[in-house]
Design a protein around this motif. Structure first.
Motif, PDB file in Angstrom:
ATOM      1  N   ARG A 333     -32.563  -5.922 -17.724  1.00  0.00           N
ATOM      2  CA  ARG A 333     -31.812  -4.714 -17.205  1.00  0.00           C
ATOM      3  C   ARG A 333     -32.076  -3.485 -17.902  1.00  0.00           C
ATOM      4  NH1 ARG A 333     -26.245  -5.784 -13.916  1.00  0.00           N
ATOM      5  NH2 ARG A 333     -25.714  -6.257 -15.835  1.00  0.00           N
ATOM      6  N   ASP A 337     -31.033   1.022 -14.778  1.00  0.00           N
ATOM      7  CA  ASP A 337     -30.268   0.023 -13.946  1.00  0.00           C
ATOM      8  C   ASP A 337     -28.814   0.193 -14.235  1.00  0.00           C
ATOM      9  OD1 ASP A 337     -32.583  -0.387 -12.745  1.00  0.00           O
ATOM     10  OD2 ASP A 337     -33.112  -2.189 -13.792  1.00  0.00           O
ATOM     11  N   ARG A 340     -27.343   3.281 -13.111  1.00  0.00           N
ATOM     12  CA  ARG A 340     -27.201   3.408 -11.663  1.00  0.00           C
ATOM     13  C   ARG A 340     -25.967   2.764 -11.192  1.00  0.00           C
ATOM     14  NH1 ARG A 340     -31.771   1.169 -10.401  1.00  0.00           N
ATOM     15  NH2 ARG A 340     -32.796   3.364 -10.710  1.00  0.00           N
ATOM     16  N   THR A 341     -25.724   1.385 -11.752  1.00  0.00           N
ATOM     17  CA  THR A 341     -24.643   0.459 -11.505  1.00  0.00           C
ATOM     18  C   THR A 341     -23.242   1.027 -11.789  1.00  0.00           C
ATOM     19  OG1 THR A 341     -25.787  -1.461 -11.896  1.00  0.00           O
ATOM     20  CG2 THR A 341     -23.283  -1.700 -11.803  1.00  0.00           C
ATOM     21  N   ALA A 503     -22.464  -2.471  -3.201  1.00  0.00           N
ATOM     22  CA  ALA A 503     -23.403  -2.348  -4.020  1.00  0.00           C
ATOM     23  C   ALA A 503     -24.051  -3.826  -4.648  1.00  0.00           C
ATOM     24  CB  ALA A 503     -22.827  -1.643  -5.199  1.00  0.00           C
ATOM     25  N   ARG A 504     -23.009  -4.660  -4.655  1.00  0.00           N
ATOM     26  CA  ARG A 504     -23.622  -6.111  -5.251  1.00  0.00           C
ATOM     27  C   ARG A 504     -24.410  -6.835  -3.941  1.00  0.00           C
ATOM     28  NH1 ARG A 504     -23.222  -6.825 -10.634  1.00  0.00           N
ATOM     29  NH2 ARG A 504     -21.091  -6.732 -11.421  1.00  0.00           N
ATOM     30  N   SER A 507     -27.761  -5.073  -3.977  1.00  0.00           N
ATOM     31  CA  SER A 507     -28.635  -5.391  -5.140  1.00  0.00           C
ATOM     32  C   SER A 507     -29.218  -6.818  -4.843  1.00  0.00           C
ATOM     33  CB  SER A 507     -27.662  -5.520  -6.247  1.00  0.00           C
ATOM     34  OG  SER A 507     -28.633  -6.033  -7.617  1.00  0.00           O
ATOM     35  N   GLY A 510     -32.060  -6.555  -2.482  1.00  0.00           N
ATOM     36  CA  GLY A 510     -33.400  -6.034  -3.170  1.00  0.00           C
ATOM     37  C   GLY A 510     -33.881  -7.126  -3.823  1.00  0.00           C
ATOM     38  N   ALA A 511     -33.156  -7.864  -4.454  1.00  0.00           N
ATOM     39  CA  ALA A 511     -33.867  -9.167  -5.440  1.00  0.00           C
ATOM     40  C   ALA A 511     -34.390 -10.057  -4.534  1.00  0.00           C
ATOM     41  CB  ALA A 511     -32.798  -9.829  -6.017  1.00  0.00           C
ATOM     42  N   ASP A 538     -33.376 -14.363 -10.386  1.00  0.00           N
ATOM     43  CA  ASP A 538     -32.654 -12.824 -10.284  1.00  0.00           C
ATOM     44  C   ASP A 538     -32.127 -12.951  -8.748  1.00  0.00           C
ATOM     45  OD1 ASP A 538     -33.517 -11.946 -12.790  1.00  0.00           O
ATOM     46  OD2 ASP A 538     -35.291 -10.937 -11.985  1.00  0.00           O
ATOM     47  N   ALA A 542     -28.051 -12.625  -8.478  1.00  0.00           N
ATOM     48  CA  ALA A 542     -27.619 -11.454  -7.573  1.00  0.00           C
ATOM     49  C   ALA A 542     -26.779 -12.040  -6.322  1.00  0.00           C
ATOM     50  CB  ALA A 542     -28.807 -10.682  -7.118  1.00  0.00           C
TER      51      ALA A 542
END
Length: 629
Positions: A333, A337, A340-341, A503-504, A507, A510-511, A538, A542
């Motif tokens: 990461r 990244d 951003r988190t 947010a999780r 993510s 996206g993964a 990943d 996630a």
């Protein structure tokens, strides 16, 4: 696909989630190694300091050892270096900043400094468990440095803090684990983690075609996450530093195609012969005992996933005899990244609440410290230090944290009042510190038990350094911190509530998107499979993190839990999507094309996810790939 589990009819009323979480405790064998390390950490450090005439620095070192002991969890030795060392560095910085701010700033400026620290530490805590531990120690140490009346300079306190945590790290690296192979305990944590992956593969194969398949696939994800962490610790050189370590890396990498094939077989929903799981179990035993694999039973090759399983077993048997490893375990990461988190929606909400609680508790504590009600007590730092633990959402739902903290503090304070009345000073208190240090690894299974042990230990340290017995004050300040955190936890904040969960989930989406896109558009061939397995890891990792955040949010009081309603449905859809992509990837390897079962299921899942895209912030590309399917 995985079979849907049946819903059992309950005849007895169930407890509300927030209360059920409060009463739930972790289970498992007693971590005797951690118990021994705890007994040899805080107590001996304090005793040594008393004998050489530096009691105050010994108290700081014992506090650091206690905080490191809370983070001393099972795992590999070198992972423990990061898990214990990074928070210790943050704690030393907190001691330094807190000491100089407390010595040279007035109450208003000190409160502002602590509030800013709370904002930074709160956002940092959203990054992950190690960063969260660092944020906690930064704030607790800053409060102690600012408020504990010690004669030593800030640099001396910071060095003592590092020495206390460093001593526990030395014990973690040097002491062998009971039951480890004779003469080789360096990689017992890594070995156990990799063996657990093969056991989880076997359990998933056993559960194929049953209602337990979904739970076994989740257990496989957890085992892979733990092995990934265990192998990702610092090394002596850039590459694996010994043949034994390189072999473990190769054995972990060999488990990835096995896990992929097992997931595809479970997705198909057809029961398997017991012969299919026998090979992974023999591989698990070989890893655990650091022995040769011996002959492995070959499963039938009647379907693409079974052929993939057979091929993966052959590759694993070959890998077990090799010293060459890979970096498939590394989770990369970038700094971008991480930032951003920390400064994203979840980090901002987290940071604001931590800053408000920490700053307000520091201001209230200092005001009470100068009032007649506070009397002669000088430990105003207890209130903000307590608020730090209470405001941390990764320690459990808000009401659960508050109830456990209050109950544990009352119990610990009452026990200490009894011990203080009969134990000799300071010898008895030093012995009590050693006993509490040994109990911390066991007490971490329940927040109330951990609070009781920590209260005993901290009150002992306070008396050793010369302050009066303060059980009543400790109870009062804890209850005040509980009330403050409950109020702040329910206050509206800028932005949407449940930002950390969303947010999780975004993510994870996206993964999943990256994994799906790679499988559909990427070239075939073994050279491409390494990237595919990394993307698959990943995606599942996630999703596991999103599931954990959703579960914590669901156990909040209804007023808070309602802000993340429906996110568990989206997580379940994403899990089914990643499972289907895995099955499709195995089928593509064997046939070079998707069949209707895989393509129809992918299209169906992507259509369902499109309905939820706006609500949880899913990337547009996830739903846009339906056309490609």
């Amino acid at each position: 696909m995985f079979p849907r589990s049946t819903i059992a009819v309950r005849t007895l009323p169930t407890l509300p989630p927030w209360l059920a979480h409060t009463l739930r405790a972790q289970r498992g064998p007693v971590p005797w190694s951690a118990v021994v390390r705890g007994a040899l950490a805080a107590g001996p450090l304090l005793l040594t300091a008393v004998l050489v005439g530096h009691t105050s620095l010994g108290v700081v070192a014992a506090i650091a050892a206690m905080l490191a002991g809370i983070n001393d969890r099972p795992g590999s030795r070198r992972t423990a270096v990061r898990r214990l060392g990074a928070p210790a560095l943050a704690g030393a910085a907190g001691v330094l900043v807190g000491t100089y701010a407390g010595d040279h700033a007035g109450a208003v400026v000190l409160t502002l400094v602590l509030t800013v620290l709370g904002l930074l530490a709160g956002g940092m805590s959203a990054i992950g468990p190690v960063a969260s531990g660092g944020g906690t120690q930064l704030l607790v140490a800053a409060a102690i440095g600012a408020g504990m009346p010690l004669p030593d300079s800030g640099w001396a306190r910071a060095l003592a803090f590092l020495a206390g945590a460093g001593w526990l790290i030395v014990l973690r690296l040097a002491l062998p684990t009971p039951g480890a192979p004779a003469g080789d305990f360096r990689f017992d944590g890594e070995r156990a983690a990799v063996a657990a992956v093969y056991e989880a593969v076997a359990s998933l194969l056993d559960a194929a075609g049953t209602e337990h398949a979904t739970a076994r696939r989740a257990a496989l994800t957890a085992a892979l996450d733990q092995a990934q962490d265990a192998l990702a610790g610092p090394r002596l050189r850039r590459y694996a530093s010994s043949a034994a370590e390189r072999r473990l890396h190769a054995q972990y990498a060999a488990a990835l195609p096995l896990a992929e094939a097992a997931t595809a077989l479970a997705w198909a929903g057809e029961p398997l012969d017991g012969r299919a799981a026998e090979g992974p179990r023999r591989l698990a035993a070989a890893v655990r005992e650091s022995a040769a694999t011996g002959p492995l039973p070959a499963p039938a090759r009647s379907a693409p996933a079974l052929r993939a399983l057979d091929d993966a077993l052959l590759q694993a048997a070959h890998a077990f005899d090799q010293d060459g490893g890979s970096d498939l375990h590394t989770r990369r990461r970038s700094a971008r990244d991480l930032l951003r988190t920390a400064f994203g929606a979840g980090g901002r909400e987290y940071g604001l609440r931590v800053a408000l609680c920490f700053g307000a508790s520091a201001a209230i504590a200092q005001a009470l410290h100068h009032s007649h009600w506070y009397g002669q007590h000088t430990h105003w730092y207890w209130l903000p230090a307590t608020a730090v633990f209470l405001v941390k959402p990764d320690l459990g739902p808000l009401v659960s944290r508050v109830l456990c903290r209050a109950a544990g503090t009352v119990l610990g304070a009452l026990l200490f009042a009894g011990f203080a009345a009969v134990l000799p000073h300071p010898q008895g208190l030093v012995a009590l510190v050693a006993v509490c240090g040994a109990l911390i690894p066991v007490s971490t299974r329940h927040f109330a038990a951990q609070t009781a042990v920590v209260t005993l230990l901290v009150l002992s340290l306070v008396m050793v350094v010369g302050e009066p017995q303060a059980s009543v004050g400790r109870i009062g300040e804890t209850l005040l911190a509980c009330a403050l955190v409950l109020i702040v936890g329910h206050l509206p904040m800028p932005g949407e509530r449940g930002g950390h969960v969303r947010a999780r989930l975004a993510s994870a989406a996206g993964a999943a998107h990256a994994y799906l896109e790679h499988v559909l558009d990427g070239p075939d061939g073994s050279g491409d499979r390494a990237a595919r397995w990394t993307l698959r890891r990943d995606a599942y990792r996630a999703l596991s993190e999103a599931r954990a955040a959703i579960a914590l949010s669901a156990a909040e009081l209804p007023a808070l839990a309602r802000h993340t309603e429906g996110t568990d449905e989206v997580a379940a859809l994403l899990e089914r999507l990643v499972d289907t992509v895995t099955a499709a990837a195995v089928h593509l390897d064997d046939t070079g094309r998707l069949d209707h079962r895989h393509s129809d299921r992918l299209t169906e899942l992507l259509g369902e996810l499109a309905v939820h895209r706006e609500r949880v912030g899913l990337p547009t590309g996830v739903t846009g790939l339906a056309v490609a399917v």
